[in-house]
Design a protein around this motif. Sequence first.
Motif, PDB file in Angstrom:
ATOM      1  N   ASP A   1     -29.130  22.641 -26.979  1.00 34.73           N
ATOM      2  CA  ASP A   1     -28.788  22.528 -28.389  1.00 34.73           C
ATOM      3  C   ASP A   1     -29.598  23.522 -29.224  1.00 34.73           C
ATOM      4  N   TYR A   2     -30.846  23.683 -28.861  1.00 37.36           N
ATOM      5  CA  TYR A   2     -31.659  24.727 -29.499  1.00 37.36           C
ATOM      6  C   TYR A   2     -31.044  26.104 -29.241  1.00 37.36           C
ATOM      7  N   TYR A   3     -30.683  26.369 -28.006  1.00 35.32           N
ATOM      8  CA  TYR A   3     -30.192  27.695 -27.646  1.00 35.32           C
ATOM      9  C   TYR A   3     -28.901  28.024 -28.390  1.00 35.32           C
ATOM     10  N   ALA A   4     -27.979  27.064 -28.474  1.00 33.72           N
ATOM     11  CA  ALA A   4     -26.716  27.295 -29.182  1.00 33.72           C
ATOM     12  C   ALA A   4     -26.967  27.574 -30.665  1.00 33.72           C
ATOM     13  N   TRP A   5     -27.909  26.830 -31.255  1.00 30.45           N
ATOM     14  CA  TRP A   5     -28.288  27.040 -32.661  1.00 30.45           C
ATOM     15  C   TRP A   5     -28.867  28.432 -32.863  1.00 30.45           C
ATOM     16  N   ASN A   6     -29.742  28.830 -31.967  1.00 28.36           N
ATOM     17  CA  ASN A   6     -30.349  30.153 -32.076  1.00 28.36           C
ATOM     18  C   ASN A   6     -29.305  31.254 -31.964  1.00 28.36           C
ATOM     19  N   GLN A   7     -28.330  31.069 -31.101  1.00 27.44           N
ATOM     20  CA  GLN A   7     -27.260  32.056 -30.974  1.00 27.44           C
ATOM     21  C   GLN A   7     -26.422  32.145 -32.241  1.00 27.44           C
ATOM     22  N   ARG A   8     -26.200  31.016 -32.903  1.00 27.95           N
ATOM     23  CA  ARG A   8     -25.486  31.042 -34.184  1.00 27.95           C
ATOM     24  C   ARG A   8     -26.271  31.831 -35.224  1.00 27.95           C
ATOM     25  N   LEU A   9     -27.566  31.650 -35.236  1.00 28.45           N
ATOM     26  CA  LEU A   9     -28.405  32.372 -36.195  1.00 28.45           C
ATOM     27  C   LEU A   9     -28.407  33.872 -35.911  1.00 28.45           C
ATOM     28  N   VAL A  10     -28.578  34.232 -34.657  1.00 27.52           N
ATOM     29  CA  VAL A  10     -28.659  35.642 -34.288  1.00 27.52           C
ATOM     30  C   VAL A  10     -27.346  36.363 -34.567  1.00 27.52           C
ATOM     31  N   ALA A  11     -26.237  35.634 -34.559  1.00 29.42           N
ATOM     32  CA  ALA A  11     -24.928  36.245 -34.813  1.00 29.42           C
ATOM     33  C   ALA A  11     -24.697  36.567 -36.288  1.00 29.42           C
ATOM     34  N   ARG A  12     -25.526  36.055 -37.177  1.00 28.33           N
ATOM     35  CA  ARG A  12     -25.335  36.326 -38.601  1.00 28.33           C
ATOM     36  C   ARG A  12     -25.534  37.817 -38.878  1.00 28.33           C
ATOM     37  N   PRO A  13     -24.675  38.411 -39.721  1.00 25.59           N
ATOM     38  CA  PRO A  13     -24.816  39.850 -40.013  1.00 25.59           C
ATOM     39  C   PRO A  13     -26.194  40.232 -40.534  1.00 25.59           C
ATOM     40  N   SER A  14     -26.787  39.387 -41.372  1.00 23.37           N
ATOM     41  CA  SER A  14     -28.106  39.701 -41.920  1.00 23.37           C
ATOM     42  C   SER A  14     -29.162  39.758 -40.823  1.00 23.37           C
ATOM     43  N   VAL A  15     -29.057  38.866 -39.843  1.00 19.56           N
ATOM     44  CA  VAL A  15     -30.019  38.852 -38.741  1.00 19.56           C
ATOM     45  C   VAL A  15     -29.810  40.074 -37.847  1.00 19.56           C
ATOM     46  N   GLN A  16     -28.552  40.389 -37.555  1.00 24.71           N
ATOM     47  CA  GLN A  16     -28.268  41.565 -36.746  1.00 24.71           C
ATOM     48  C   GLN A  16     -28.827  42.840 -37.385  1.00 24.71           C
ATOM     49  N   LYS A  17     -28.614  42.965 -38.688  1.00 26.32           N
ATOM     50  CA  LYS A  17     -29.114  44.149 -39.400  1.00 26.32           C
ATOM     51  C   LYS A  17     -30.640  44.160 -39.417  1.00 26.32           C
ATOM     52  N   MET A  18     -31.251  43.009 -39.637  1.00 27.46           N
ATOM     53  CA  MET A  18     -32.710  42.928 -39.655  1.00 27.46           C
ATOM     54  C   MET A  18     -33.287  43.325 -38.298  1.00 27.46           C
ATOM     55  N   LEU A  19     -32.691  42.845 -37.205  1.00 30.63           N
ATOM     56  CA  LEU A  19     -33.201  43.159 -35.877  1.00 30.63           C
ATOM     57  C   LEU A  19     -33.085  44.662 -35.579  1.00 30.63           C
ATOM     58  N   LYS A  20     -31.997  45.283 -36.011  1.00 31.97           N
ATOM     59  CA  LYS A  20     -31.845  46.725 -35.819  1.00 31.97           C
ATOM     60  C   LYS A  20     -32.872  47.495 -36.636  1.00 31.97           C
ATOM     61  N   ASP A  21     -33.093  47.041 -37.865  1.00 31.86           N
ATOM     62  CA  ASP A  21     -34.070  47.717 -38.717  1.00 31.86           C
ATOM     63  C   ASP A  21     -35.489  47.531 -38.189  1.00 31.86           C
ATOM     64  N   LYS A  22     -35.744  46.375 -37.592  1.00 24.25           N
ATOM     65  CA  LYS A  22     -37.070  46.146 -37.010  1.00 24.25           C
ATOM     66  C   LYS A  22     -37.300  47.098 -35.836  1.00 24.25           C
ATOM     67  N   GLU A  23     -36.296  47.256 -34.989  1.00 21.29           N
ATOM     68  CA  GLU A  23     -36.406  48.208 -33.883  1.00 21.29           C
ATOM     69  C   GLU A  23     -36.686  49.611 -34.380  1.00 21.29           C
ATOM     70  N   ALA A  24     -35.962  50.004 -35.434  1.00 23.65           N
ATOM     71  CA  ALA A  24     -36.136  51.341 -36.002  1.00 23.65           C
ATOM     72  C   ALA A  24     -37.523  51.507 -36.594  1.00 23.65           C
ATOM     73  N   ALA A  25     -38.016  50.468 -37.268  1.00 24.50           N
ATOM     74  CA  ALA A  25     -39.352  50.529 -37.873  1.00 24.50           C
ATOM     75  C   ALA A  25     -40.426  50.663 -36.817  1.00 24.50           C
ATOM     76  N   MET A  26     -40.279  49.918 -35.724  1.00 19.09           N
ATOM     77  CA  MET A  26     -41.259  50.005 -34.637  1.00 19.09           C
ATOM     78  C   MET A  26     -41.203  51.369 -33.958  1.00 19.09           C
ATOM     79  N   ALA A  27     -39.993  51.905 -33.799  1.00 17.31           N
ATOM     80  CA  ALA A  27     -39.848  53.223 -33.178  1.00 17.31           C
ATOM     81  C   ALA A  27     -40.475  54.303 -34.061  1.00 17.31           C
ATOM     82  N   ALA A  28     -40.446  54.077 -35.373  1.00 15.29           N
ATOM     83  CA  ALA A  28     -41.031  55.044 -36.317  1.00 15.29           C
ATOM     84  C   ALA A  28     -42.530  54.876 -36.455  1.00 15.29           C
ATOM     85  N   GLY A  29     -43.089  53.867 -35.789  1.00 12.85           N
ATOM     86  CA  GLY A  29     -44.534  53.661 -35.826  1.00 12.85           C
ATOM     87  C   GLY A  29     -45.033  52.876 -37.006  1.00 12.85           C
TER      88      GLY A  29
END
Length: 214
Positions: A185-213
């Motif tokens: 039940d936790y896992y299904a909830w987490n997948q719903r959260l991760v699927a949100r467009p805002s979360v997807q965009k945030m995760l991509k931006d976090k990757e980019a920020a880390m890659a930029a140092g």
Amino acid sequence: MSKPITLYSHGTGPNPWKVDLILRELNIPYETEWMDFADLKKEPFESKVSPNGRVPAIHDPNTNITLWESGAIIEYLVATYDKSAALTYTSSPEKYHVSQWLHFQMSGQGPYFGQAAWFWKFHQEQLPSAKERYFEQVKRVFYVLDKALKGKTWLVGDKCTIADLSFVTWDGMAAKMGIEKNYPDYYAWNQRLVARPSVQKMLKDKEAAMAAGH
């Protein structure tokens, strides 16, 4: 139109991205000021922004308030900018249950997950007892969430709120331990959260920020 809020952040830690996510969800204009770890304990940051010498912190030029601590910032953003209660409730007991889960994230999830990551990945000595202690606490948090979510889509009421969103960034770290699927039940909830467009965009931006140092 509102002036953009300044978000003091760095690329690696989960807590600044919690605030980043709420700013995105509420469509609040903001600018990120990337901080080097060494500068967090220096002036003028410590005296002018965060006496704790950590991020996240914000400065809102629209109200002239400076805040640190992610939970306090999230509560402020909702109280000030979420006029339609998109990410919270104004009714009782729902609004108090939202606060309850936000505080559980800050006291129950963040510190224990952080210590688990430290002893599993960063501590210079191998301390099996410490690793076991915090691994058990990670499982305890998963258990609490899994039990609370049984038969439910979201933690409070019938919509996604800050109660749910506040867990996302730390959950991403814990997912590397490979045990989250033991709590369906936790896992299904987490997948719903991760699927949100805002979360997807945030995760991509976090990757980019880390890659930029950042």
